[in-house]
Structure formats: C-alpha cells, structure tokens
Design a protein around this motif. Structure first.
Motif, PDB file in Angstrom:
ATOM      1  N   TYR A 122       0.767  -1.224  -0.038  1.00 56.65           N
ATOM      2  CA  TYR A 122      -0.030   0.021  -0.089  1.00 56.65           C
ATOM      3  C   TYR A 122       0.892   1.308   0.015  1.00 56.65           C
ATOM      4  CZ  TYR A 122      -4.485  -2.312   0.279  1.00 56.65           C
ATOM      5  OH  TYR A 122      -5.461  -2.994   0.240  1.00 56.65           O
ATOM      6  N   LEU A 170     -14.767  -2.330  -5.231  1.00 54.42           N
ATOM      7  CA  LEU A 170     -14.278  -2.622  -3.920  1.00 54.42           C
ATOM      8  C   LEU A 170     -15.400  -3.444  -3.370  1.00 54.42           C
ATOM      9  CD1 LEU A 170     -12.042  -2.782  -2.115  1.00 54.42           C
ATOM     10  CD2 LEU A 170     -12.774  -0.678  -1.202  1.00 54.42           C
ATOM     11  N   LEU A 198     -15.441  -7.232  -2.036  1.00 50.43           N
ATOM     12  CA  LEU A 198     -15.438  -7.463  -0.655  1.00 50.43           C
ATOM     13  C   LEU A 198     -16.855  -8.160  -0.401  1.00 50.43           C
ATOM     14  CD1 LEU A 198     -14.512  -4.074   0.889  1.00 50.43           C
ATOM     15  CD2 LEU A 198     -13.399  -6.150   1.159  1.00 50.43           C
ATOM     16  N   LEU A 239      -7.256 -13.474   1.681  1.00 52.94           N
ATOM     17  CA  LEU A 239      -6.966 -12.009   2.036  1.00 52.94           C
ATOM     18  C   LEU A 239      -5.694 -11.459   1.159  1.00 52.94           C
ATOM     19  CD1 LEU A 239      -7.303  -9.384   4.061  1.00 52.94           C
ATOM     20  CD2 LEU A 239      -5.941 -10.857   5.421  1.00 52.94           C
ATOM     21  N   ILE A 282      -7.256  -8.829  -1.409  1.00 52.73           N
ATOM     22  CA  ILE A 282      -7.200  -7.710  -0.653  1.00 52.73           C
ATOM     23  C   ILE A 282      -5.615  -6.838  -0.777  1.00 52.73           C
ATOM     24  CG2 ILE A 282      -7.617  -6.140   1.282  1.00 52.73           C
ATOM     25  CD1 ILE A 282      -9.969  -7.000   0.110  1.00 52.73           C
ATOM     26  N   LEU A 322      -6.161  -4.548  -3.973  1.00 52.24           N
ATOM     27  CA  LEU A 322      -6.476  -3.154  -4.185  1.00 52.24           C
ATOM     28  C   LEU A 322      -5.230  -2.252  -4.661  1.00 52.24           C
ATOM     29  CD1 LEU A 322      -8.552  -4.139  -2.566  1.00 52.24           C
ATOM     30  CD2 LEU A 322      -8.385  -2.090  -1.130  1.00 52.24           C
ATOM     31  N   MET A 371      -9.148  -7.592  -8.616  1.00 52.26           N
ATOM     32  CA  MET A 371      -9.455  -6.274  -8.535  1.00 52.26           C
ATOM     33  C   MET A 371      -9.483  -5.456  -9.730  1.00 52.26           C
ATOM     34  SD  MET A 371     -11.108  -4.223  -6.305  1.00 52.26           S
ATOM     35  CE  MET A 371     -11.141  -2.507  -6.105  1.00 52.26           C
TER      36      MET A 371
END
Length: 442
Positions: free
Chosen positions: A38, A236, A240, A348, A352, A356, A381
């Motif tokens: 991130y 998103l 999710l 995960l 994620i 992302l 994603m």
C-alpha cells in the motif's frame, strides 16, 4: 440448546508458547506485506511514472509567410510536435502521434489519458501574431488545447495537467523565443536606412509567451460520480461482498452442518455432524453464493441509485455485479474447502493485499512501481474495476474494459469451479472425512 463441555477427568491441554506466538507472527507478516504494497504504490507516483499514454494531434496545415519579399511555406505545428517528442521523457510518457479521430476513439476507450491538440490554423495565427506585433490591428493568439480524460480518474487527470503545464510551458517559451528573433530580423534596418523601431514592453511580453494554452475536459463526468472514484468503490464493494460473503457462508453452513461450533454471546452449541461429503458441502455453499450474489447486486444497485449515483446501464451493472460476486465467492469457498482455515489468509492476500493497490482505481498503473503492472494482468480487483468503470463511465464499451472484465471473471469462475471440485472429490475418494482428529485416529 445442546452444549458440550470438557469433563473434569479429561486431561487439560496447555497452550504452548509456540502456538500462542504463531498468530502474532502471522499477523505481523501480513501487516508487513500490506504496508509494503500500500505504501510503495502511493509514496512517489511521479518517480514511478512509466508508459503514461498521452495523444498528440497535429492538425496544422501550415501557412505561406512573406519574409524579405519572398514567400515561404512554414508549418510551426510540425516544429512544435517535433519539439514535444524530443522534450518528453520517453521512459515516463508514451506520447502517441495520432489523428484526431483515432485520438478521440482512444480517449473514449480509456486507452489514452489526455490529448494535446495543435489546431489547423496554428501557423497562420502565429504568423499574424508576428506581423501584428509591429502593424496595428486586432490579433488572436494561437492556441494549443490540452484535453484531460476525467473518466479515467482524478489522479490521472492531475498527472495530465501537471505534464501539460510543464511541457507546454517549455513549448511556449521556445516558440516565443523563435518568434521574437523572427520579428527582430524582419525589423532590422537596411544598410543606410532609418533605424528600426523599438519593440514596446507589451509587445515583447506578447511575443515571449505567444501561445494560449487551453485546458478542457473530454466528456466531463456527470455530478454524483465522485470525481471518477465511484467506479473504484463500487468495484471494491463487489470484491468485498464476494470474499467476505463466501467466508460468512462457509462459516455458518459449516456450523449448521455440525462441523464447527457456534457461539452467540454466552451461548455455545455444537450440532451433531451431518453425514455429507465434501463435494456436496461445497455445492451447497456455491448455491448459497449464487443466491447471495443476485440479492446483493440488486441491493447495491438500488443503494447507488437512491444516493444519486448516475447509472446509465443499470441492468448491465446488475448482471455484471452478480457475475463478479459469484466468481469471487465460488473461488473463495473453493480455497477454503481445499486448505481449510488457512484459506482465510490466502483469500486476504489474493483479493485484498495484492488486489487493491494493483487495481488502478485510485492511482493509475502507469504511476506505480512496474511490478504492479504485472500484478494487474491477473489480479481480480483490476479486472473488476475495468468492467465497472466501463459500465459507469464509458457506456458499457467492450474496448474500455468490459470485455476484459467479463472474460477474466469467467476465467476466475472456471478456475474456482474446477479447483474446488477436483480437490473435494480427491479428499472424498481418499476417505478424508471432516471429523475431529481424535475420532479420525480412532
């Protein structure tokens, strides 16, 4: 409610330091991976800029200028275009020289993020400006238009504007320098003739920055689009719901089938284990995922419309949303069926932690480290975002990402189906039933 307790005579199992520390180590490693992914993609987008697509359209037809009694055909647009191609860093900007029609098509399909347009009368207006600086009369500064593509995102638009401000400012200064020298040469006195008139300060200023740089939006976004972020957040939500929904379904159905205990506050219940194969259990979870995908996709669509989010293709968005949730949910339940509790960590990471920052929904892929581009080629994603953005902002255009979003979702669904069926059938054929380790040993 039925309740099971450990009897007083049963041996007490003590928690070893390793088992106590294991979840802390796992969380620390996951948090570190999360931090790298991130922060690395957002810390310095300008440094990471590469292959950022911008179109250059030169429509200038040139003009015949009278210099020193001779007529000469000039094309200042060609000079500006050549100067831009040399000045633009090739390792950062992918400057594509296109015709106006092709440039608009690529803007409409989000293949380029901005367009520089040199108009057809550029040389003519520049020549008039040079003459008008010494001859009284009304003149208009030549223009260069920088078109942004707001439907590709606010951050992308900001990069285009910054690039335009830097590159076109340099072009303006260079053209101004050449034009000033040309005017001074034209005004140079003949040998023995009267002295040349001096250029006023206002004239010099006009000659120094002769171009009018116009910034305009190509197909502006309607209100309620969140400056181009609604597509990202809707994507998103779909991801999710697919992942978290699959985990909830997995947990609750396993509890109902007696494979896991259920706790509601202080109450504890563990139903008798249902005699059901792994394959049938997985099929039962998949059916719940499909029904859940339809209801949730309809709910999200209704919420979006109720909040005033512009949705021109609601039925298409509903179908795509249900399809995406199904694909993600089926894959997640297959992973959980294959590896058990560790599947939570796998899901995960895949959906994620890696998904992302490589989605391109907030920061374009071309402004992130290059390994994010590799991740975006298969990470779910990014594919979901392309499809959702196409429906919301590009009228469901296949070239704008809907076709890629659909076939990648179909590929993910197929992988999830095959993987889940193969693994659970293998477990069933090997007699690996889902029962406590003590009972299995007995």
């Amino acid at each position: 409610m039925a309740s099971t307790e450990v009897s007083e005579s049963s041996p007490t199992r003590r928690l070893s330091p390793f088992r106590w520390a294991f979840p802390i180590v796992v969380v620390t490693l996951l948090a570190s991976l999360l931090g790298v992914m991130y922060l690395d993609y957002i810390v310095d987008p300008e440094k990471n800029l590469h292959d950022f697509p911008i179109a250059l359209v030169n429509q200038d037809v040139g003009d015949d200028l009278n210099t020193g009694g001779a007529t000469k055909h000039v094309n200042f647009g060609d000079q500006v275009a050549a100067g831009l191609q040399q000045a633009v860093p090739g390792d950062k900007i992918d400057l594509r020289v296109l015709g106006i029609n092709e440039a608009q098509l690529q803007m409409q399909s989000a293949k380029v993020y901005g367009t520089i347009i040199i108009p057809s009368d550029f040389s003519k207006r520049l020549g008039i400006l040079g003459v008008g600086s010494v001859v009284p009369g009304e003149i208009t500064r030549p223009t260069i238009t920088l078109q942004t593509n707001p439907r590709t995102g606010a951050f992308t638009t900001a990069i285009v504007q910054k690039f335009g401000a830097e590159a076109l400012t340099q072009v303006n200064a260079q053209v101004g320098k050449q034009l000033t020298e040309q005017v001074k040469t034209t005004l140079a006195p003949a040998p023995g003739g009267p002295p040349a008139p001096e250029l006023s300060a206002a004239t010099l200023v006009a000659l120094t920055t002769p171009l009018d740089i116009v910034v305009q939006q190509f197909h502006p976004l309607p209100g309620g689009s969140g400056e181009g972020l609604t597509a990202f957040f809707y994507s998103l939500l779909l991801l999710l719901v697919g992942m978290v929904g699959a985990m909830i379904i997995h947990q609750l159905l396993d509890s109902a089938l007696g494979f896991l205990p259920t706790e509601w506050g202080p109450w504890y219940v563990h139903y008798p284990r249902t005699p059901i194969s792994r394959v049938r259990t997985l099929l039962l979870k998949w059916s719940a995922v499909v029904v859940m995908s339809v209801t949730v996709s309809a709910a999200l669509l209704g919420i979006g419309e109720a909040l005033g989010m512009p949705i021109d293709r609601p039925f298409l968005l509903f179908l795509y949303g249900a399809f995406v949730i199904t694909a993600v949910g089926v894959t997640c339940t297959s992973v959980l069926a294959a590896v058990g509790t560790a599947g939570l960590i796998v899901n995960l990471i895949v959906f994620i932690i890696l998904g992302l920052p490589s989605s391109g929904g907030t920061v374009p892929i071309e402004a992130t480290p290059k390994y994010f581009g590799w991740l975006s080629s298969f990470e779910p994603m990014h594919q979901v975002f392309l499809g959702t953005r196409s429906i919301l902002y590009f009228d469901g255009s296949a070239e704008a990402g809907l076709s890629r979003g659909c076939w990648m979702a179909a590929l993910g669904l197929l992988i999830g189906l095959v993987f889940g069926l193969v693994i659970t059938r293998f477990y069933d054929r090997k007699g690996l039933e889902r029962k406590p380790a003590v009972a299995a040993a007995a």
